[in-house]
Motif scaffolding. Structure first.
Motif, PDB file in Angstrom:
ATOM      1  N   THR A   6       0.834  -1.198   0.000  1.00  0.00           N
ATOM      2  CA  THR A   6       0.000   0.000   0.000  1.00  0.00           C
ATOM      3  C   THR A   6       0.866   1.244   0.000  1.00  0.00           C
ATOM      4  OG1 THR A   6      -1.736  -1.173   1.182  1.00  0.00           O
ATOM      5  CG2 THR A   6      -1.828   1.234   1.231  1.00  0.00           C
ATOM      6  N   ARG A   7       1.898   1.254   0.834  1.00  0.00           N
ATOM      7  CA  ARG A   7       2.798   2.406   0.887  1.00  0.00           C
ATOM      8  C   ARG A   7       3.526   2.570  -0.435  1.00  0.00           C
ATOM      9  NH1 ARG A   7       6.263   3.118   5.992  1.00  0.00           N
ATOM     10  NH2 ARG A   7       4.277   3.902   6.671  1.00  0.00           N
ATOM     11  N   THR A   8       4.013   1.467  -1.005  1.00  0.00           N
ATOM     12  CA  THR A   8       4.707   1.540  -2.287  1.00  0.00           C
ATOM     13  C   THR A   8       3.777   2.091  -3.360  1.00  0.00           C
ATOM     14  OG1 THR A   8       6.110  -0.321  -1.676  1.00  0.00           O
ATOM     15  CG2 THR A   8       5.973   0.212  -4.004  1.00  0.00           C
ATOM     16  N   ARG A   9       2.547   1.639  -3.371  1.00  0.00           N
ATOM     17  CA  ARG A   9       1.562   2.142  -4.339  1.00  0.00           C
ATOM     18  C   ARG A   9       1.338   3.639  -4.143  1.00  0.00           C
ATOM     19  NH1 ARG A   9      -0.966   1.363  -9.218  1.00  0.00           N
ATOM     20  NH2 ARG A   9      -2.695   2.806  -9.157  1.00  0.00           N
ATOM     21  N   ALA A  10       1.222   4.059  -2.888  1.00  0.00           N
ATOM     22  CA  ALA A  10       1.025   5.486  -2.599  1.00  0.00           C
ATOM     23  C   ALA A  10       2.244   6.295  -3.042  1.00  0.00           C
ATOM     24  CB  ALA A  10       0.755   5.693  -1.115  1.00  0.00           C
ATOM     25  N   ASP A  11       3.441   5.755  -2.834  1.00  0.00           N
ATOM     26  CA  ASP A  11       4.658   6.441  -3.269  1.00  0.00           C
ATOM     27  C   ASP A  11       4.699   6.567  -4.786  1.00  0.00           C
ATOM     28  OD1 ASP A  11       5.461   6.643  -0.631  1.00  0.00           O
ATOM     29  OD2 ASP A  11       6.819   4.926  -0.732  1.00  0.00           O
ATOM     30  N   LEU A  12       4.329   5.497  -5.481  1.00  0.00           N
ATOM     31  CA  LEU A  12       4.299   5.551  -6.942  1.00  0.00           C
ATOM     32  C   LEU A  12       3.251   6.537  -7.443  1.00  0.00           C
ATOM     33  CD1 LEU A  12       4.741   1.783  -7.843  1.00  0.00           C
ATOM     34  CD2 LEU A  12       6.391   3.626  -8.200  1.00  0.00           C
ATOM     35  N   ASP A  13       2.110   6.572  -6.774  1.00  0.00           N
ATOM     36  CA  ASP A  13       1.071   7.542  -7.149  1.00  0.00           C
ATOM     37  C   ASP A  13       1.583   8.964  -6.967  1.00  0.00           C
ATOM     38  OD1 ASP A  13      -0.672   5.505  -7.790  1.00  0.00           O
ATOM     39  OD2 ASP A  13      -1.816   5.640  -5.918  1.00  0.00           O
ATOM     40  N   LEU A  14       2.268   9.216  -5.854  1.00  0.00           N
ATOM     41  CA  LEU A  14       2.828  10.547  -5.600  1.00  0.00           C
ATOM     42  C   LEU A  14       3.872  10.885  -6.657  1.00  0.00           C
ATOM     43  CD1 LEU A  14       3.167  13.127  -3.949  1.00  0.00           C
ATOM     44  CD2 LEU A  14       4.748  11.860  -2.474  1.00  0.00           C
ATOM     45  N   GLY A  16       4.074   9.735  -9.727  1.00  0.00           N
ATOM     46  CA  GLY A  16       3.371  10.015 -10.975  1.00  0.00           C
ATOM     47  C   GLY A  16       2.743  11.397 -10.967  1.00  0.00           C
ATOM     48  N   GLU A  17       2.160  11.770  -9.834  1.00  0.00           N
ATOM     49  CA  GLU A  17       1.552  13.096  -9.708  1.00  0.00           C
ATOM     50  C   GLU A  17       2.598  14.188  -9.861  1.00  0.00           C
ATOM     51  OE1 GLU A  17       0.168  15.738  -5.963  1.00  0.00           O
ATOM     52  OE2 GLU A  17      -0.661  13.702  -6.018  1.00  0.00           O
TER      53      GLU A  17
END
Length: 120
Positions: A6-14, A16-17
């Protein structure tokens, strides 16, 4: 999904943003991103397990005084302070005086470490 995923996904989303924001408004994104390009020796000196622990604690807890951070991690104030000043030289953390104490926080939302291939 595990906390790590979940954290890795959130980091990747950030990430990308931030990349998309950089294309839309390059001036407004640079203060949210720090890119480090270090040779192997510099990387080994700067990115130690104890300094990563400081970065992660600040990420999770937000702004703290240096003494509160040292107490939270069970480390000596002088070694935490030395590590924070080393990180501040590379714009990873920001230190500001508040009365008799100093507060510290992460300087950016995202830190990228560029790993260059060894030169021959």
């Amino acid at each position: 999904m595990t906390e790590t995923k979940t954290r890795t996904r959130a980091d990747l989303d950030l990430f990308g943003e931030l990349v998309l924001s950089a294309f839309r408004d390059p001036e407004g994104t640079l203060d949210r991103l720090t890119v480090l390009s270090l040779d192997d020796e510099e990387q080994d000196r700067l990115i130690t397990p104890k300094r990563l622990e400081l970065i992660r604690t600040l990420r999770d807890r937000g702004e703290l005084t240096i003494s509160a951070l040292a107490a939270k991690l069970g480390r000596r104030l002088d070694t935490v302070s030395r590590d924070l000043y080393a990180l501040a030289k590379h714009d990873i953390v920001e230190l500001k005086r508040e009365g008799r104490s100093k507060r510290v926080r992460l300087a950016t939302d995202l830190i990228l470490l560029y790993l260059a291939a060894p030169r021959e």
